[in-house]
Design a protein around this motif. Structure first.
Motif, mmCIF file in Angstrom:
data_model
loop_
_atom_site.group_PDB
_atom_site.id
_atom_site.type_symbol
_atom_site.label_atom_id
_atom_site.label_comp_id
_atom_site.label_asym_id
_atom_site.label_seq_id
_atom_site.Cartn_x
_atom_site.Cartn_y
_atom_site.Cartn_z
ATOM 1 N N GLY A 22 0.814 -1.211 0.000
ATOM 2 C CA GLY A 22 0.000 0.000 0.000
ATOM 3 C C GLY A 22 0.846 1.259 0.000
ATOM 4 N N TRP A 23 1.977 1.205 0.696
ATOM 5 C CA TRP A 23 2.886 2.345 0.749
ATOM 6 C C TRP A 23 3.410 2.687 -0.646
ATOM 7 N N GLY A 26 0.526 3.794 -3.030
ATOM 8 C CA GLY A 26 0.058 5.147 -2.785
ATOM 9 C C GLY A 26 0.994 6.212 -3.317
ATOM 10 N N GLN A 28 3.043 5.766 -6.003
ATOM 11 C CA GLN A 28 3.508 5.284 -7.299
ATOM 12 C C GLN A 28 3.835 6.405 -8.264
ATOM 13 N N VAL A 131 -5.719 -0.227 6.165
ATOM 14 C CA VAL A 131 -4.524 0.266 5.470
ATOM 15 C C VAL A 131 -4.765 0.281 3.962
ATOM 16 N N GLY A 132 -5.402 -0.766 3.464
ATOM 17 C CA GLY A 132 -5.729 -0.810 2.042
ATOM 18 C C GLY A 132 -6.658 0.307 1.624
ATOM 19 N N SER A 135 -4.667 3.516 1.409
ATOM 20 C CA SER A 135 -3.861 3.538 0.184
ATOM 21 C C SER A 135 -4.731 3.842 -1.027
ATOM 22 N N ILE A 139 -4.305 7.096 -3.438
ATOM 23 C CA ILE A 139 -4.084 6.984 -4.879
ATOM 24 C C ILE A 139 -5.123 7.805 -5.638
ATOM 25 N N SER A 143 -3.327 12.033 -3.309
ATOM 26 C CA SER A 143 -2.178 12.425 -4.128
ATOM 27 C C SER A 143 -2.539 13.445 -5.195
ATOM 28 N N PHE A 217 1.036 11.070 3.843
ATOM 29 C CA PHE A 217 0.615 9.681 3.667
ATOM 30 C C PHE A 217 1.098 8.831 4.838
ATOM 31 N N LEU A 221 -1.353 6.824 7.675
ATOM 32 C CA LEU A 221 -1.194 5.404 7.988
ATOM 33 C C LEU A 221 -0.876 5.202 9.467
#
Length: 759
Positions: A22-23, A26, A28, A131-132, A135, A139, A143, A217, A221
């Motif tokens: 996920g890190w 997120g 990417q 957590v998912g 993320s 995304i 972001s 981010f 988390l």
């Protein structure tokens, strides 16, 4: 190991990779080395040493996973104290000593005798689901809220460049000043920028990427993980972990009106723009969680506590209180508000004065006193007692566009105030389900008192920039923990009723909001119409929930506790939908409609960064958030049209140049805020030192050798940063100063020492 045990281990191991996956997912959009570098830094410089510190000083919580999360957050607090010392000594990498300090503590202090309990696989898996969700939200929305490059990067809101400029200031200077008004002391909470600056020095990641992507981010988390950890500490049950994580991510406010679901003024959960553009808020929430946990360990008196163990617990609390006092001005008062209630409860129950609570209260008072006297320097920043001012301001924002002859009456204000306060207070219903597992446990009293008083402060105090709302935002995590404790106290069989009840609350608020939209407000022609529009969604939701509670209660045919569980879960469900609604939308960057950053300005600022030392000073003709040639006199707005007035919220040059500016904007300073009664007065007031401003601006309108020499010798200016959108740059400037760079509308000149006469 039997088949069930092996399956549990496999399930737990399969869910753990969700966190690193996920890190990276997120982040990417960033080069892969950036999230990898920050993750490595967070693990080896912060998490491992912080966990060792936490376990040795507190004795641990009994779960290694809980200690690892709380230790990571404690490591952030330690780094925030170490970095200023390193910056002052010109050793910005000083945080790298933390692993060595942790190793020394491990060798010096005795090992823990207690054995850790395993965290059930289903609890780990449940937390990883949240957590998912974080993320996925980051995304899709997080972001995209603040653009880092491209044309949209030139149109940010005023908050993002402000945060970036403070991060740049702490990167190169301590004690800090206002970077866009050189020489003005910084009276703002700056602890989070210690972490950003330290991460920048150690990883090499650009400050804007850290400030507006990676660090927010990471904090979101850590908030979800930290709430899960503290939930387990409070309840002693693993089931609290997935409940707390889910409420942290999915809960928000009541928000009965469709037009408030994505507004930062009403949505207080971590998944909101407020968390993205306010790293101070996000950081303070992350640090409040271990402070609540260590408070529980201190106040839940254990006979086996030695004096050394108690000293370690108080040392951890002192470090967290010290950092929180400078992390967010509204955070420590929320914590301190719960201590008197806990002290009274413990003292009455034990029939003697409880000294542990008094020590914590003294630490909190000292921390707040240091912040008030040394950091904010007694400045009020416009905060005043004004009951219902918060709700009047919110109502005013919701009724923009009404016909001039239609004004909301007192009844509309009462409806809006009631809806917002009820929404803020909704999580406290979870206290009805709490069952203490420890005799004389004061933590429920502590949490409820702090939570209620924080909501009271947000309702009674008022500041023109809505700073008082941060009391409610700080209370958000208290509400999550109260609701978690209540739901985690239920018997397993009752969760069969809780699930449908939560869904009932979500469906009820969705249905109620779908019946109206914001456009109907502007079509109103009388106060009665406004009454109906504001009251109908709230009443509809409450009626649907009431009927649903009765139906579910009859279906499950349970005891009084079953009915209570259904009612509490349904009411909590009403607060879930704002976050779910935000997940439905692709967010556009929340910036301005014009280019508040000059075309070519970012490149020009970074040119100065490459060519100069950190103590060199910039002068600029940019003072307004919307530079225009019709604005003159540094914000003097008398007799000017609204579009000609100077909004003094321009802060971006020191953020990208990482160098101080003699005078850019001057909003968000104590001098601008202290004597302002409205946001307009604070943002559009003239600069207080007109002589300095005239000398500064003359360098870009009518430059002379003597004027430039005065800027250089008296104020230490080394660079001129000229934007041709503000005024045409005279040709004589290039004869008096060296043109070093040009891009877009920006030209950069360097001032050289004036040679002696005759040379």
């Amino acid at each position: 190991m039997n088949k069930g045990g092996r399956a549990a281990v496999i399930a737990a191991l399969a869910s753990v990779p969700v966190l690193p996956l996920g890190w990276f997912a997120g982040l990417q959009a960033q080069p892969a080395w950036m999230p990898a570098a920050y993750l490595g830094y967070l693990l080896f410089v912060i998490a491992v040493p912080g966990t060792l510190f936490w376990r040795r000083l507190t004795g641990g919580t009994g779960w290694f996973a809980v200690d690892a999360v709380l230790g990571t957050t404690f490591g952030l607090a330690c780094e925030a104290l170490i970095y200023p010392l390193g910056r002052w000594l010109d050793i910005p990498l000083l945080a790298l000593v933390m692993p060595a300090l942790a190793l020394g503590m491990v060798l010096a202090l005795p090992r823990r005798k207690e054995t850790d309990r395993p965290t059930p696989w289903w609890a780990v898996a449940g937390v990883m689901v949240s957590v998912g969700v974080v993320s996925a939200w980051f995304i899709r929305i997080g972001s995209r809220l603040i653009a880092l490059d491209g044309p949209a990067a030139l149109r940010p809101n005023s908050d993002s460049p402000y945060q970036l400029s403070l991060a740049a200031e702490l990167t190169h200077h301590f004690p800090p000043q206002v970077p866009y008004v050189a020489g003005e002391p910084l009276t703002y909470h700056w602890m989070v920028y210690n972490h950003i600056a330290s991460a920048h020095w150690i990883t090499g990641i650009e400050l804007d990427v850290l400030t507006q992507r990676i660090v927010p981010f990471a904090f979101i988390l850590l908030t979800a993980l930290g709430a899960a950890a503290v939930g387990m500490v409070l309840t002693g049950r693993a089931v609290a972990a997935p409940i707390a994580a889910a409420l942290t991510v999915m809960a928000g406010d009541l928000s009965p009106w469709a037009w408030t679901t994505t507004n930062t003024l009403y949505n207080d959960s971590p998944l909101s723009m407020g968390q993205m553009i306010s790293p101070t808020q996000a950081f303070s929430t992350v640090l409040m969680l271990p402070l609540i946990a260590v408070t529980a360990l201190i106040l839940r008196r254990k006979r086996e506590h030695t004096r050394g163990r108690l000293a370690g617990l108080f040392l951890v609390a002192a470090v967290l209180i010290a950092v929180l006092s400078v992390a967010k001005a509204t955070e420590l008062p929320v914590y301190a508000a719960g201590l008197p209630a806990a002290w009274i409860y413990l003292s009455v129950r034990a029939r003697r004065v409880n000294l542990r609570t008094l020590v914590l209260a003294v630490l909190a008072v000292i921390g707040y006193g240091v912040n008030f006297l040394l950091i904010v320097r007694g400045a009020s920043q416009g905060m005043a007692i004004k009951p219902a001012g918060t709700f009047r301001s919110m109502l005013q924002g919701m009724t923009v566009g009404l016909a001039p002859d239609v004004r909301p009456g007192r009844s509309v204000l009462v409806i809006v105030s009631a809806a917002i306060v009820v929404g803020w207070l909704m999580p406290v219903v979870g206290a009805l389900l709490i069952r203490r597992r420890i005799p004389r446990d004061p933590m429920a009293v502590f949490l409820v008192a702090g939570f209620v008083l924080a909501i009271g402060a947000a309702s009674i105090l008022y500041q023109f920039a809505q700073a008082q709302v941060f009391f409610a935002r700080n209370a958000f995590i208290y509400g999550v923990l109260i609701a978690t404790w209540g739901l985690a106290s239920l018997d397993r069989r009752l969760y069969l009723a809780v699930g449908p009840a939560l869904a009932l609350g979500v469906a009820a608020i969705y249905y109620a909001r779908s019946r109206l939209d914001g456009g109907l407000i502007r079509s109103c022609r009388d106060t009665g119409c406004l009454d109906r529009i504001f009251a109908e969604p709230l009443l509809t939701a409450l009626i649907v929930v009431a009927v649903g509670i009765v139906v579910l209660g009859l279906v499950f045919r349970g005891s009084g506790r079953t009915w209570a569980a259904i009612a509490v879960a349904a009411l909590l469900g009403l607060t879930v939908s704002p976050t779910i609604a935000s997940l439905q939308r692709f967010a556009n960057p929340g910036g301005s409609t014009y280019e508040s950053i000059a075309p070519g300005g970012i490149e020009a600022a970074r040119f100065i960064r490459r060519q100069s030392g950190p103590d060199e000073l910039i002068a600029t003709n940019i003072h307004c958030h919307r530079p225009t040639s019709t604005v003159a006199g540094g914000g003097l707005s008398v007799g000017k049209r609204a579009d000609q007035r100077c909004h003094s919220g321009s802060f971006w040059i020191p953020g990208y140049a990482e160098r101080r500016v003699l005078v850019e904007g001057w909003a968000y300073t104590a001098k601008a805020n202290n004597h302002a009664d409205t946001s307009s007065e604070a943002l559009y007031s003239p600069f207080w030192d007109q002589e300095k401003l005239r000398l500064n601006d003359a360098a870009f309108t009518t430059p002379t050798r003597e004027g430039l020499a005065t800027l250089h010798t008296k104020y230490g200016v080394n660079w001129l940063f000229a934007d041709s959108r503000v005024n045409p740059i005279p040709d004589t400037l290039s004869k008096l100063a060296e043109l070093r760079f040009h891009s877009g509308t920006v030209s950069v000149y360097q001032l050289r020492p004036t040679p002696p006469a005759g040379q």
